[in-house]
Design an enzyme around this catalytic site. Structure first.
Site, mmCIF file in Angstrom:
data_model
loop_
_atom_site.group_PDB
_atom_site.id
_atom_site.type_symbol
_atom_site.label_atom_id
_atom_site.label_comp_id
_atom_site.label_asym_id
_atom_site.label_seq_id
_atom_site.Cartn_x
_atom_site.Cartn_y
_atom_site.Cartn_z
ATOM 1 N N TYR A 1 -10.998 -4.188 4.727
ATOM 2 C CA TYR A 1 -9.733 -3.506 5.438
ATOM 3 C C TYR A 1 -10.488 -3.526 7.078
ATOM 4 O O TYR A 1 -11.326 -2.790 7.116
ATOM 5 C CB TYR A 1 -9.023 -2.043 5.204
ATOM 6 C CG TYR A 1 -8.093 -1.837 5.820
ATOM 7 C CD1 TYR A 1 -7.941 -1.713 7.178
ATOM 8 C CD2 TYR A 1 -6.970 -1.312 5.119
ATOM 9 C CE1 TYR A 1 -6.583 -1.102 7.679
ATOM 10 C CE2 TYR A 1 -5.938 -0.545 5.638
ATOM 11 C CZ TYR A 1 -5.478 -0.848 7.035
ATOM 12 O OH TYR A 1 -4.545 -0.210 7.448
ATOM 13 N N ASP B 1 -4.165 9.305 10.663
ATOM 14 C CA ASP B 1 -3.164 8.952 10.913
ATOM 15 C C ASP B 1 -2.461 9.147 12.172
ATOM 16 O O ASP B 1 -2.500 10.316 12.499
ATOM 17 C CB ASP B 1 -2.096 9.040 9.780
ATOM 18 C CG ASP B 1 -2.442 8.401 8.400
ATOM 19 O OD1 ASP B 1 -2.728 7.221 8.373
ATOM 20 O OD2 ASP B 1 -2.780 9.079 7.371
ATOM 21 N N GLU C 1 0.859 -1.188 0.049
ATOM 22 C CA GLU C 1 0.128 -0.121 -0.028
ATOM 23 C C GLU C 1 0.905 1.140 -0.016
ATOM 24 O O GLU C 1 1.638 1.421 0.871
ATOM 25 C CB GLU C 1 -1.016 0.045 1.169
ATOM 26 C CG GLU C 1 -1.861 -1.143 1.153
ATOM 27 C CD GLU C 1 -2.586 -1.080 2.409
ATOM 28 O OE1 GLU C 1 -2.570 -0.175 3.292
ATOM 29 O OE2 GLU C 1 -3.003 -2.462 2.871
#
Length: 261
Positions: free
Chosen positions: A172, A57, A46
């Site tokens: 995911y 993040d 990725e």
């Protein structure tokens, strides 16, 4: 059948995906890192598209994004770099980023560029599911791109079923609802969550991400899914001196194997 589907068909489990930020630590390091990861035994990659406000993040990936932008990385520059991707890398490659840079580049242009350079799928965490279905699904499918959705411990069963219906690669499975970079803490709640998803009989395979940093967490996640995704731990390695020489050892340690020469 694209490379993602082929991989999941051919390999039973313990798949390892590695995330890293394009343009970090150096503007032109993207393909060198990708090639080294494949040689080391990563099953797919990725590549992160840097963005100035990466809300999901943690500090490690946030810092890598800011550094990459300072280095001059943009969506256009990345696609220029990826023109030689399939001369050097054969495993599946996904782009992961936020919707704003994709919209600025143009969704149709983005999908077309992905197909031209050999990108197999994209992960855009802040792209609403209904927008994808109503506005972009046909474009993604036209260019043979898998759109990867994320689910968390709080995602409803109805939404998970809808995601499974719309997906054509893998799902995911976030280990928690926090930002990236937190160590995986497999307690009774997390195990229950993983087991609940595994028991749903989804048509798409799942990969666990967030908090995978060593063989113990990789092996635990792989008990409940096809494998796991490592991000912050690898990006942290890229900040070290001599990082290219350490990639083989890093991947081998995650998989609990000998270093690939």
């Amino acid at each position: 059948m694209n490379r993602i589907n082929q991989l999941f068909k051919e390999k039973e489990g313990n798949l390892l995906s590695i995330y890293f930020t394009a343009g970090y630590p150096n503007l032109n390091s993207t393909l060198d890192i990708a090639e080294a990861l494949e040689k080391a035994g990563a099953d797919f990659l990725e590549i992160g598209v840097p963005y100035s406000d990466p809300l999901a993040d943690g500090p490690v990936i946030q810092n890598s994004s800011l550094r990459a932008i300072e280095n001059g990385m943009t969506v256009k520059v990345l696609f220029e770099q990826l023109k030689d991707l399939r001369k050097r890398v054969s495993i599946p490659v996904l782009l992961m980023g936020y919707v704003n840079p994709v919209l600025q580049y143009g969704v149709a242009n983005f999908c077309k560029s992905c197909e031209e350079v050999g990108v197999d799928g994209v992960i855009v965490p802040d792209l609403p599911m209904y927008e994808y279905e109503e506005l972009y699904k046909d474009c993604f499918e036209q260019h043979k791109l898998s759109n990867i959705f994320l689910i968390t411990p709080t995602t409803s069963e109805a939404r998970i079923r809808k995601i499974d219906e719309l997906s054509n690669g893998f799902i995911y499975l976030l280990s928690s609802s926090s930002t990236t970079g937190k160590n995986l803490n497999v307690n009774t709640d997390v195990e229950g969550y993983f087991a609940r998803i595994a028991s749903m009989g989804l048509k798409n395979p799942t990969m666990v991400g967030f908090g995978i940093s060593d063989n113990k967490s990789f092996s635990k996640a792989s008990q409940y899914a096809k494998g796991a995704i490592v991000g912050s731990a690898f990006v942290k390695l890229l900040g070290e001196e001599g990082y290219m020489e350490k990639i083989g050892e890093f991947v081998a340690a995650l998989k609990g194997k000998e270093v690939v020469a």
